[in-house]
Design an enzyme around this catalytic site. Structure first.
Site, PDB file in Angstrom:
ATOM      1  N   HIS A 118       0.808  -1.227   0.000  1.00 39.26           N
ATOM      2  CA  HIS A 118       0.000   0.000   0.000  1.00 39.26           C
ATOM      3  C   HIS A 118       0.841   1.277   0.000  1.00 39.26           C
ATOM      4  O   HIS A 118       0.352   2.346   0.346  1.00 39.26           O
ATOM      5  CB  HIS A 118      -0.946   0.031   1.206  1.00 39.26           C
ATOM      6  CG  HIS A 118      -2.051  -0.988   1.122  1.00 39.26           C
ATOM      7  ND1 HIS A 118      -1.893  -2.222   0.592  1.00 39.26           N
ATOM      8  CD2 HIS A 118      -3.336  -0.925   1.535  1.00 39.26           C
ATOM      9  CE1 HIS A 118      -3.025  -2.889   0.662  1.00 39.26           C
ATOM     10  NE2 HIS A 118      -3.925  -2.134   1.216  1.00 39.26           N
ATOM     11  N   HIS A 178     -14.771  -4.043  -0.852  1.00 42.23           N
ATOM     12  CA  HIS A 178     -13.930  -2.887  -0.474  1.00 42.23           C
ATOM     13  C   HIS A 178     -13.228  -2.459  -1.746  1.00 42.23           C
ATOM     14  O   HIS A 178     -12.747  -3.301  -2.506  1.00 42.23           O
ATOM     15  CB  HIS A 178     -12.973  -3.380   0.614  1.00 42.23           C
ATOM     16  CG  HIS A 178     -11.826  -2.508   0.950  1.00 42.23           C
ATOM     17  ND1 HIS A 178     -11.908  -1.135   0.993  1.00 42.23           N
ATOM     18  CD2 HIS A 178     -10.555  -2.815   1.320  1.00 42.23           C
ATOM     19  CE1 HIS A 178     -10.728  -0.660   1.368  1.00 42.23           C
ATOM     20  NE2 HIS A 178      -9.893  -1.648   1.556  1.00 42.23           N
ATOM     21  N   GLU A 196     -10.502  -0.613  -2.255  1.00 41.19           N
ATOM     22  CA  GLU A 196      -9.061  -0.339  -2.354  1.00 41.19           C
ATOM     23  C   GLU A 196      -8.477  -1.194  -3.475  1.00 41.19           C
ATOM     24  O   GLU A 196      -8.937  -2.309  -3.750  1.00 41.19           O
ATOM     25  CB  GLU A 196      -8.358  -0.609  -1.014  1.00 41.19           C
ATOM     26  CG  GLU A 196      -6.954  -0.014  -1.011  1.00 41.19           C
ATOM     27  CD  GLU A 196      -6.349   0.211   0.364  1.00 41.19           C
ATOM     28  OE1 GLU A 196      -6.869  -0.321   1.364  1.00 41.19           O
ATOM     29  OE2 GLU A 196      -5.328   0.928   0.438  1.00 41.19           O
ATOM     30  N   ASP A 219      -5.914  -2.982  -4.140  1.00 49.61           N
ATOM     31  CA  ASP A 219      -5.380  -4.347  -4.068  1.00 49.61           C
ATOM     32  C   ASP A 219      -6.506  -5.367  -4.257  1.00 49.61           C
ATOM     33  O   ASP A 219      -6.250  -6.536  -4.526  1.00 49.61           O
ATOM     34  CB  ASP A 219      -4.624  -4.608  -2.761  1.00 49.61           C
ATOM     35  CG  ASP A 219      -5.361  -4.161  -1.526  1.00 49.61           C
ATOM     36  OD1 ASP A 219      -6.201  -3.251  -1.605  1.00 49.61           O
ATOM     37  OD2 ASP A 219      -5.097  -4.726  -0.449  1.00 49.61           O
ATOM     38  N   HIS A 264     -11.349  -1.220   6.986  1.00 50.17           N
ATOM     39  CA  HIS A 264     -10.651  -0.042   7.454  1.00 50.17           C
ATOM     40  C   HIS A 264     -10.891   1.183   6.572  1.00 50.17           C
ATOM     41  O   HIS A 264     -10.245   2.210   6.761  1.00 50.17           O
ATOM     42  CB  HIS A 264      -9.142  -0.340   7.536  1.00 50.17           C
ATOM     43  CG  HIS A 264      -8.489  -0.538   6.184  1.00 50.17           C
ATOM     44  ND1 HIS A 264      -7.486   0.309   5.756  1.00 50.17           N
ATOM     45  CD2 HIS A 264      -8.688  -1.405   5.182  1.00 50.17           C
ATOM     46  CE1 HIS A 264      -7.088  -0.065   4.543  1.00 50.17           C
ATOM     47  NE2 HIS A 264      -7.808  -1.093   4.184  1.00 50.17           N
ATOM     48  N   ASP A 278     -10.408  -7.279   4.270  1.00 49.03           N
ATOM     49  CA  ASP A 278      -9.118  -7.058   4.941  1.00 49.03           C
ATOM     50  C   ASP A 278      -9.101  -7.586   6.378  1.00 49.03           C
ATOM     51  O   ASP A 278      -8.024  -7.925   6.905  1.00 49.03           O
ATOM     52  CB  ASP A 278      -8.811  -5.555   4.988  1.00 49.03           C
ATOM     53  CG  ASP A 278      -8.266  -5.044   3.668  1.00 49.03           C
ATOM     54  OD1 ASP A 278      -7.592  -5.799   2.964  1.00 49.03           O
ATOM     55  OD2 ASP A 278      -8.525  -3.871   3.348  1.00 49.03           O
ATOM     56  N   TYR A 309      -0.192  -6.975  10.296  1.00 48.17           N
ATOM     57  CA  TYR A 309      -1.294  -6.411   9.508  1.00 48.17           C
ATOM     58  C   TYR A 309      -2.160  -5.514  10.382  1.00 48.17           C
ATOM     59  O   TYR A 309      -2.502  -4.382  10.014  1.00 48.17           O
ATOM     60  CB  TYR A 309      -2.141  -7.545   8.889  1.00 48.17           C
ATOM     61  CG  TYR A 309      -3.024  -7.026   7.783  1.00 48.17           C
ATOM     62  CD1 TYR A 309      -2.593  -7.044   6.465  1.00 48.17           C
ATOM     63  CD2 TYR A 309      -4.259  -6.457   8.060  1.00 48.17           C
ATOM     64  CE1 TYR A 309      -3.373  -6.529   5.446  1.00 48.17           C
ATOM     65  CE2 TYR A 309      -5.045  -5.939   7.058  1.00 48.17           C
ATOM     66  CZ  TYR A 309      -4.597  -5.977   5.751  1.00 48.17           C
ATOM     67  OH  TYR A 309      -5.378  -5.446   4.763  1.00 48.17           O
ATOM     68  N   HIS A 319      -6.507 -11.349   2.349  1.00 52.68           N
ATOM     69  CA  HIS A 319      -5.035 -11.436   2.368  1.00 52.68           C
ATOM     70  C   HIS A 319      -4.624 -12.648   3.181  1.00 52.68           C
ATOM     71  O   HIS A 319      -5.115 -12.839   4.309  1.00 52.68           O
ATOM     72  CB  HIS A 319      -4.402 -10.189   3.000  1.00 52.68           C
ATOM     73  CG  HIS A 319      -4.633  -8.937   2.219  1.00 52.68           C
ATOM     74  ND1 HIS A 319      -4.058  -8.702   0.992  1.00 52.68           N
ATOM     75  CD2 HIS A 319      -5.375  -7.850   2.494  1.00 52.68           C
ATOM     76  CE1 HIS A 319      -4.443  -7.520   0.545  1.00 52.68           C
ATOM     77  NE2 HIS A 319      -5.255  -6.975   1.430  1.00 52.68           N
TER      78      HIS A 319
HETATM   79 FE1  FEO Z   1      -7.739  -2.128   2.283  1.00 51.79          FE
HETATM   80 FE2  FEO Z   1      -6.452  -5.043   1.304  1.00 51.79          FE
HETATM   81  O1  FEO Z   1      -7.031  -3.293   1.071  1.00 51.79           O
END
Ligand code: FEO
Length: 402
Positions: A24, A79, A81, A83, A146, A165, A194, A225
């Site tokens: 990130h 989410h 984001e 990734d 998050h 996440d 994490y 993840h």
């Molecule tokens: Fe908040 Fe794994 O991205």
């Protein structure tokens, strides 16, 4: 890598990034990471989340091994984001989904990242049910866990929570499950890494969310993840660990982070460490030059005290210590004991500067900031030892009262 059937007709189709290191743009993943995505096959086929930029090919290959990609009806974006949605454009173009589901807040992120796409996006809220045939997805928003848009997908027929996440770890492995991963200590370390670099500021929200998770009938948590938590003991283990990390009860261990020019501040760090150890408080010293700020933050997961050191530089602190304190402050650790120290040649502002930063984080500060002119002598070493002992005694009292 082959798709893995994690539950009946539910497949892992993610990517393992063994050589990824920059997570990130601000945190390190020293041994790589995994971006998980999941395919649910039913009357309606659903892809839950996608993967990081550049990885559309591996995702589509894995999908194609379970079914023709164009037969996917829905995409769920838990989410936004990148990734998880960094290849969304390629995936949408390939499979042309009937619907893309996001949370209410996800509409904003979708519009921000993929403006003007005219995709069939539909917002869902907590409790909304997506009927697939034999299975259902029940959505639960997890705002600020998050990101504002974060949500999780619960498949009650399979007792499965796809948690995005939350409950994730940066682990790159051929293993998909926690119970087949050989190194338990490594797994726990990566969970802490994490949490302490991504989730920590939202700990009060974690404590509100955990009872909701516990109220669900779950025997598997599949994060986006790392490894999948399979079986009720594994589910309980990760929930308990999350509760412990979120509560941030004091732990009898101290962290000293510092930078140094000509080793005076470094010598002070080791003398302070002696004082802690003589008071039966284990201590970890971490130079900000030798350790990335995310590694130092990870260490804080096990430490109830933080002692920060810097020489005075241009009437302030050294740049890497400034970065560290800024990073730590943003992650909002709670319930710590703190102290500050540093050497100087003339003006000597650094210990007070650091002490003020620790005070802003609402740390208990049992000692005045400790300043040393030029290089430590016997008297300074004695003061360092006393500082270590003061911090240790305060931390031990805090631990006894927790
Ligand atoms: Fe908040 Fe794994 O991205």
């Amino acid at each position: 890598m082959e798709p893995i059937e994690i539950k009946k007709d539910i497949f892992w189709v993610g990517v393992v990034e063994f050589d990824h290191r920059d997570f990130h743009g601000y945190s390190r993943c020293p041994d790589g990471t995994t971006c998980n995505a999941y395919l649910i096959r039913d009357d309606k086929n659903v892809l839950v989340d996608t993967v990081s930029p550049g990885n559309a090919g591996p995702l589509l290959c894995r999908l194609a091994k379970t079914m023709p990609p164009e037969k996917v009806d829905y995409i769920v974006c838990n989410h936004m984001e990148l990734d998880h949605q960094g290849v969304l454009e390629e995936i949408v173009e390939r499979i042309k989904p009937e619907k893309i589901f996001v949370s209410q807040m996800g509409l904003k992120s979708m519009a921000g990242y993929y403006a003007g796409k005219n995709w069939p996006v539909q917002a869902v809220k907590s409790g909304d049910v997506l009927e697939l045939g034999k299975k259902r997805i029940i959505f639960q928003e997890t705002r600020m866990l998050h990101w504002p848009d974060s949500m999780v997908s619960y498949i009650p027929e399979e007792k499965l929570l796809i948690s995005n996440d939350i409950f994730g770890q940066n682990i790159a492995s051929s293993q998909r499950y926690v119970d087949t991963f050989a190194d338990e200590a490594e797994f726990v370390h990566r969970v802490k890494e994490y949490y302490y670099n991504i989730v920590l500021p939202y700990s009060p929200i974690v404590l509100q969310a955990l009872p909701i998770v516990e109220s669900l009938d779950i025997d598997m948590i599949a994060p986006d993840h790392g490894l999948i938590h399979r079986g009720r003991p594994a589910v309980k283990f990760i929930i308990d660990l999350y509760r412990k990390m979120a509560e941030q009860k004091p732990q009898k261990q101290a962290l000293i982070f510092y930078d140094t020019m000509w080793h005076s501040t470094e010598r002070m760090a080791y003398a302070i460490c002696n004082g802690l150890e003589e008071s039966d408080v284990p201590c970890r010293i971490m130079s900000v030059k030798a350790n990335h700020h995310s590694a130092i933050m990870t260490q804080l997961a096990d430490c109830g005290a933080v002692i920060a050191g810097s020489p005075t530089h241009n009437n302030g602190i050294m740049p890497l210590v400034a970065a560290m304190i800024c990073y730590m402050s943003g992650l909002k650790p709670l319930n710590r004991v703190g102290a500050a120290f540093g050497s100087c040649g003339w003006s000597g502002e650094s210990p007070r500067f650091l002490q003020n930063k620790l005070a802003e984080m609402k740390m208990d500060l049992p000692a005045d900031p400790l300043k040393c002119m030029w290089a430590p002598d016997k008297e300074v070493y004695k003061k360092c030892n006393e500082l270590g002992k003061k911090v240790a005694e305060t931390l031990k009292r805090k631990c006894d009262n927790r």
